[in-house]
Motif scaffolding. Sequence first.
Motif, mmCIF file in Angstrom:
data_model
loop_
_atom_site.group_PDB
_atom_site.id
_atom_site.type_symbol
_atom_site.label_atom_id
_atom_site.label_comp_id
_atom_site.label_asym_id
_atom_site.label_seq_id
_atom_site.Cartn_x
_atom_site.Cartn_y
_atom_site.Cartn_z
ATOM 1 N N MET A 16 0.961 2.001 -4.650
ATOM 2 C CA MET A 16 1.763 1.806 -3.443
ATOM 3 C C MET A 16 3.253 1.852 -3.760
ATOM 4 N N MET A 17 3.621 2.698 -4.704
ATOM 5 C CA MET A 17 5.025 2.897 -5.042
ATOM 6 C C MET A 17 5.467 4.257 -4.506
ATOM 7 N N ARG A 67 1.426 8.077 4.954
ATOM 8 C CA ARG A 67 0.125 7.496 4.659
ATOM 9 C C ARG A 67 0.060 7.320 3.142
ATOM 10 N N LEU A 68 -0.833 6.476 2.655
ATOM 11 C CA LEU A 68 -1.033 6.408 1.217
ATOM 12 C C LEU A 68 -1.568 7.748 0.750
ATOM 13 N N GLN A 69 -0.987 8.291 -0.327
ATOM 14 C CA GLN A 69 -1.257 9.669 -0.689
ATOM 15 C C GLN A 69 -1.353 9.863 -2.192
ATOM 16 N N THR A 70 -1.931 10.978 -2.572
ATOM 17 C CA THR A 70 -1.651 11.642 -3.838
ATOM 18 C C THR A 70 -0.905 12.919 -3.465
ATOM 19 N N GLN A 71 -0.087 13.401 -4.379
ATOM 20 C CA GLN A 71 0.673 14.612 -4.053
ATOM 21 C C GLN A 71 -0.253 15.802 -3.862
ATOM 22 N N GLU A 72 -1.342 15.820 -4.613
ATOM 23 C CA GLU A 72 -2.285 16.928 -4.487
ATOM 24 C C GLU A 72 -2.913 16.952 -3.085
ATOM 25 N N MET A 76 9.448 4.167 -12.939
ATOM 26 C CA MET A 76 9.895 2.768 -12.927
ATOM 27 C C MET A 76 8.925 1.815 -13.625
ATOM 28 N N ARG A 77 7.737 2.287 -13.955
ATOM 29 C CA ARG A 77 6.743 1.453 -14.630
ATOM 30 C C ARG A 77 5.965 2.336 -15.613
ATOM 31 N N GLY A 78 5.032 1.743 -16.315
ATOM 32 C CA GLY A 78 4.214 2.533 -17.231
ATOM 33 C C GLY A 78 5.048 3.249 -18.274
#
Length: 224
Positions: free
Chosen positions: A116-117, A149-154, A186-188
Motif C-alpha cells: 500500500m505504498m 485502486r490497489l494495483q500492480t504495474q503489470e 523507501m524500504r527494502g
Amino acid sequence: MDTVTKTLTPAARSSDPAVPTGPAPSGAPSGAPARPSRAEAEAAVRVLLGYIGDDPDREGLLDTPRRVVSAFDELYGGYREQPGEALERTFSEIGTYDDIVLVRDIPFSSHCEHHMMPFVGRAHVGYLPVERVVGLSKIARVIDIFARRLQTQERLSSEIVTEIDTVLKPRGVAVMLEAEHTCMSMRGVAKVGSRTITTQFTGVFRDDPGEQLRFLNLVRNGIG
C-alpha cells in the motif's frame, strides 16, 4: 459533429460514493466482503497509530483517523467508478485520418497492493482508430480510474489496454507505463531512482513489430 454515446446498464454503473456501508465497491474482487462503515475505518486507523508506537489520543493525532479515511476515499476512488463510462462518447469528424493517436507523458499515481505504498510515473497510450476517436482527456481519465485502486504495474497496464480495446474496438492499442515504486525506493533494498517499465500491445501493434517500434520511437523521441 456526429457523436455516439454508449449507455451502460444500471448494474454496470458505479455505486454511490456517499454510501458508507453496503456491498463491495464496484471493481472489487468477486466475493469481497461488504464495505465497512466509516466509523470502523477510523477505528482501524487508531489501531495502526497505536501499533506504530504513538498515542492516538494526543492532540496532534485526534483528527488523524478522519483525515486518513477522507484521503483513502480520494486515493482509492477508482473502486467507485466505471472506466468504460469515460469512453462512451466518440467523434466521427476525423476526415480520412486512420493513423496512430498517441497521448504521451500522462502523469499518474497509484498504490501497490503488496505494501500500500505509492508508485508514481507516466503513461503513454496509442491506438489506431476505426472511423471514430475518443476525447483525449478521456484516455487520461481511464488511467486515473484504474490507478486509484490497489494495483500492480503489470495489471494496471493490462487493464488500460483491455478497456480501450474492448470499448473503442480500434485496430490496435499500445500502452507503456514508467514508474518509480516507493516500496522499492523507501524500504527494502531502498534503490532510489529505479524505474519499472511495462508495455502491452493488441491488434496491429502486437502483430507488426514495425508498428511497435514506431510507437516506441514516438514515445521516446517524438518521431515515427
